[in-house]
Design a protein around this motif. Structure first.
Motif, PDB file in Angstrom:
ATOM      1  N   LEU A   4      43.427  31.543  26.602  1.00 47.80           N
ATOM      2  CA  LEU A   4      43.538  32.120  28.540  1.00 47.80           C
ATOM      3  C   LEU A   4      43.207  33.142  28.419  1.00 47.80           C
ATOM      4  CD1 LEU A   4      45.805  31.116  31.518  1.00 47.80           C
ATOM      5  CD2 LEU A   4      43.211  30.880  30.796  1.00 47.80           C
ATOM      6  N   ASP A   5      44.434  33.950  27.068  1.00 45.75           N
ATOM      7  CA  ASP A   5      44.070  35.159  26.521  1.00 45.75           C
ATOM      8  C   ASP A   5      42.679  35.258  25.554  1.00 45.75           C
ATOM      9  OD1 ASP A   5      46.082  36.149  27.689  1.00 45.75           O
ATOM     10  OD2 ASP A   5      47.612  36.395  25.677  1.00 45.75           O
ATOM     11  N   HIS A   6      42.905  34.605  25.129  1.00 43.42           N
ATOM     12  CA  HIS A   6      41.580  34.525  23.941  1.00 43.42           C
ATOM     13  C   HIS A   6      40.450  34.021  24.610  1.00 43.42           C
ATOM     14  CE1 HIS A   6      38.251  32.957  20.712  1.00 43.42           C
ATOM     15  NE2 HIS A   6      38.365  32.134  21.856  1.00 43.42           N
ATOM     16  N   TYR A   7      39.588  33.770  25.630  1.00 41.67           N
ATOM     17  CA  TYR A   7      39.056  33.943  26.856  1.00 41.67           C
ATOM     18  C   TYR A   7      38.590  35.163  27.825  1.00 41.67           C
ATOM     19  CZ  TYR A   7      37.756  28.222  25.907  1.00 41.67           C
ATOM     20  OH  TYR A   7      37.191  27.708  26.048  1.00 41.67           O
ATOM     21  N   PHE A   8      39.961  35.325  28.126  1.00 41.61           N
ATOM     22  CA  PHE A   8      39.931  37.046  28.441  1.00 41.61           C
ATOM     23  C   PHE A   8      39.222  37.892  28.015  1.00 41.61           C
ATOM     24  CE2 PHE A   8      41.991  40.832  30.569  1.00 41.61           C
ATOM     25  CZ  PHE A   8      41.660  41.054  31.173  1.00 41.61           C
ATOM     26  N   TYR A   9      39.991  38.640  26.757  1.00 42.40           N
ATOM     27  CA  TYR A   9      39.485  38.967  25.190  1.00 42.40           C
ATOM     28  C   TYR A   9      38.023  38.747  24.917  1.00 42.40           C
ATOM     29  CZ  TYR A   9      43.868  41.498  27.099  1.00 42.40           C
ATOM     30  OH  TYR A   9      44.662  41.139  27.717  1.00 42.40           O
ATOM     31  N   HIS A  10      37.629  37.597  25.182  1.00 45.08           N
ATOM     32  CA  HIS A  10      36.327  37.453  24.740  1.00 45.08           C
ATOM     33  C   HIS A  10      35.248  38.391  24.158  1.00 45.08           C
ATOM     34  CE1 HIS A  10      32.674  35.497  23.357  1.00 45.08           C
ATOM     35  NE2 HIS A  10      34.050  34.078  22.118  1.00 45.08           N
ATOM     36  N   PRO A  11      34.704  38.836  23.337  1.00 45.36           N
ATOM     37  CA  PRO A  11      33.706  39.963  23.549  1.00 45.36           C
ATOM     38  C   PRO A  11      32.728  39.929  24.662  1.00 45.36           C
ATOM     39  CG  PRO A  11      33.824  39.553  21.440  1.00 45.36           C
ATOM     40  CD  PRO A  11      34.545  38.804  22.231  1.00 45.36           C
ATOM     41  N   ASN A  12      32.381  38.236  25.165  1.00 47.99           N
ATOM     42  CA  ASN A  12      31.230  37.825  26.284  1.00 47.99           C
ATOM     43  C   ASN A  12      31.873  37.444  27.504  1.00 47.99           C
ATOM     44  OD1 ASN A  12      29.378  37.704  24.506  1.00 47.99           O
ATOM     45  ND2 ASN A  12      29.510  34.947  24.107  1.00 47.99           N
ATOM     46  N   THR A  13      33.449  37.534  28.044  1.00 44.59           N
ATOM     47  CA  THR A  13      33.560  37.886  28.809  1.00 44.59           C
ATOM     48  C   THR A  13      33.658  38.834  30.143  1.00 44.59           C
ATOM     49  OG1 THR A  13      35.811  36.625  28.394  1.00 44.59           O
ATOM     50  CG2 THR A  13      35.920  37.812  30.265  1.00 44.59           C
ATOM     51  N   ALA A  14      33.112  40.409  29.663  1.00 46.20           N
ATOM     52  CA  ALA A  14      33.241  42.090  30.272  1.00 46.20           C
ATOM     53  C   ALA A  14      31.724  41.311  31.169  1.00 46.20           C
ATOM     54  CB  ALA A  14      33.777  42.803  29.579  1.00 46.20           C
ATOM     55  N   PRO A  15      30.351  41.369  30.391  1.00 46.72           N
ATOM     56  CA  PRO A  15      29.001  41.123  30.556  1.00 46.72           C
ATOM     57  C   PRO A  15      29.413  40.061  31.701  1.00 46.72           C
ATOM     58  CG  PRO A  15      29.513  42.131  28.055  1.00 46.72           C
ATOM     59  CD  PRO A  15      30.147  41.380  28.740  1.00 46.72           C
ATOM     60  N   PHE A  16      29.448  39.579  31.116  1.00 43.47           N
ATOM     61  CA  PHE A  16      29.748  37.846  32.247  1.00 43.47           C
ATOM     62  C   PHE A  16      30.152  38.522  33.879  1.00 43.47           C
ATOM     63  CE2 PHE A  16      31.189  33.657  33.982  1.00 43.47           C
ATOM     64  CZ  PHE A  16      30.142  33.120  34.035  1.00 43.47           C
ATOM     65  N   VAL A  17      31.677  38.383  33.637  1.00 45.58           N
ATOM     66  CA  VAL A  17      32.169  39.198  34.945  1.00 45.58           C
ATOM     67  C   VAL A  17      31.048  40.823  35.460  1.00 45.58           C
ATOM     68  CG1 VAL A  17      34.116  39.933  35.537  1.00 45.58           C
ATOM     69  CG2 VAL A  17      34.287  38.244  34.123  1.00 45.58           C
ATOM     70  N   SER A  18      30.723  41.363  34.588  1.00 40.00           N
ATOM     71  CA  SER A  18      30.112  42.382  35.284  1.00 40.00           C
ATOM     72  C   SER A  18      28.805  41.963  35.789  1.00 40.00           C
ATOM     73  CB  SER A  18      30.076  43.087  34.403  1.00 40.00           C
ATOM     74  OG  SER A  18      31.004  43.931  33.509  1.00 40.00           O
ATOM     75  N   LEU A  19      28.487  40.805  35.199  1.00 36.08           N
ATOM     76  CA  LEU A  19      26.889  40.543  35.811  1.00 36.08           C
ATOM     77  C   LEU A  19      26.833  40.119  37.351  1.00 36.08           C
ATOM     78  CD1 LEU A  19      23.625  39.671  35.341  1.00 36.08           C
ATOM     79  CD2 LEU A  19      24.358  37.819  34.301  1.00 36.08           C
ATOM     80  N   ARG A  20      28.129  38.965  36.874  1.00 34.93           N
ATOM     81  CA  ARG A  20      28.400  38.528  38.567  1.00 34.93           C
ATOM     82  C   ARG A  20      28.664  39.631  39.737  1.00 34.93           C
ATOM     83  NH1 ARG A  20      25.430  35.284  35.617  1.00 34.93           N
ATOM     84  NH2 ARG A  20      26.005  33.451  35.185  1.00 34.93           N
ATOM     85  N   LEU A  21      29.288  40.382  39.419  1.00 30.27           N
ATOM     86  CA  LEU A  21      30.037  40.601  40.124  1.00 30.27           C
ATOM     87  C   LEU A  21      29.092  41.884  40.611  1.00 30.27           C
ATOM     88  CD1 LEU A  21      33.190  42.146  39.004  1.00 30.27           C
ATOM     89  CD2 LEU A  21      32.996  40.799  40.773  1.00 30.27           C
ATOM     90  N   ILE A  22      27.791  42.175  39.699  1.00 32.70           N
ATOM     91  CA  ILE A  22      26.941  43.301  40.295  1.00 32.70           C
ATOM     92  C   ILE A  22      25.795  41.925  41.208  1.00 32.70           C
ATOM     93  CG2 ILE A  22      24.742  44.156  39.663  1.00 32.70           C
ATOM     94  CD1 ILE A  22      26.482  45.095  37.460  1.00 32.70           C
TER      95      ILE A  22
END
Length: 143
Positions: A4-22
């Motif tokens: 879970l930590d690996h996926y949470f801190y992956h470089p693509n997690t922040a842009p992916f979550v940001s796009l979906r929230l926006i």
């Protein structure tokens, strides 16, 4: 836990979550700059708007990300309201229901249930008949 930590801190997690929230909260077609700004707030855990700072300063702070989503100039710009490609995409059946509400539609006393017959032929979709669990538009869809 390590997975879970690996996926949470992956470089693509922040842009992916940001796009979906926006896409869910503000606009279906966010600009790359807008996504980058929200992703930065998600990564740093803080967002500054004027003299006010939002977030705890820790990675993944959704408070900072949501503040960045709603306080960014792209979310608040009045000029973008005139742009036909700006805003959230609404499914055809939701447009029909919104029209009925705006016209203050009332059902007949002897027929209290509103029947939307043959809507799949008229607007291309039926209520409660979406082809996938993601509704009628896939998350990657962009008008």
């Amino acid at each position: 836990e390590a997975g879970l930590d690996h996926y949470f801190y992956h470089p693509n997690t922040a842009p992916f979550v940001s796009l979906r929230l926006i896409q869910r909260l503000v606009t279906s077609n966010p600009s790359p700059r807008y996504i980058k700004e929200v992703a930065r707030a998600f990564k740093t855990g803080s967002y500054s708007f004027g003299a006010k700072v939002f977030g705890s300063g820790s990675y993944g702070d959704l408070g900072a990300a949501v503040a960045a989503i709603f306080l960014d100039r792209e979310a608040r710009s009045v000029a973008l309201d005139a742009d036909a490609s700006h805003g959230s995409l609404r499914e055809p059946i939701l447009k029909v229901v919104a029209l009925m509400r705006s016209m203050e539609f009332d059902a007949l006393p002897h027929e209290p249930v509103i029947q939307l017959l043959d809507m799949d032929e008229k607007i291309g979709q039926m209520p409660h008949a979406s082809p996938t669990v993601f509704s009628f538009f896939l998350p990657e869809f962009s008008p």
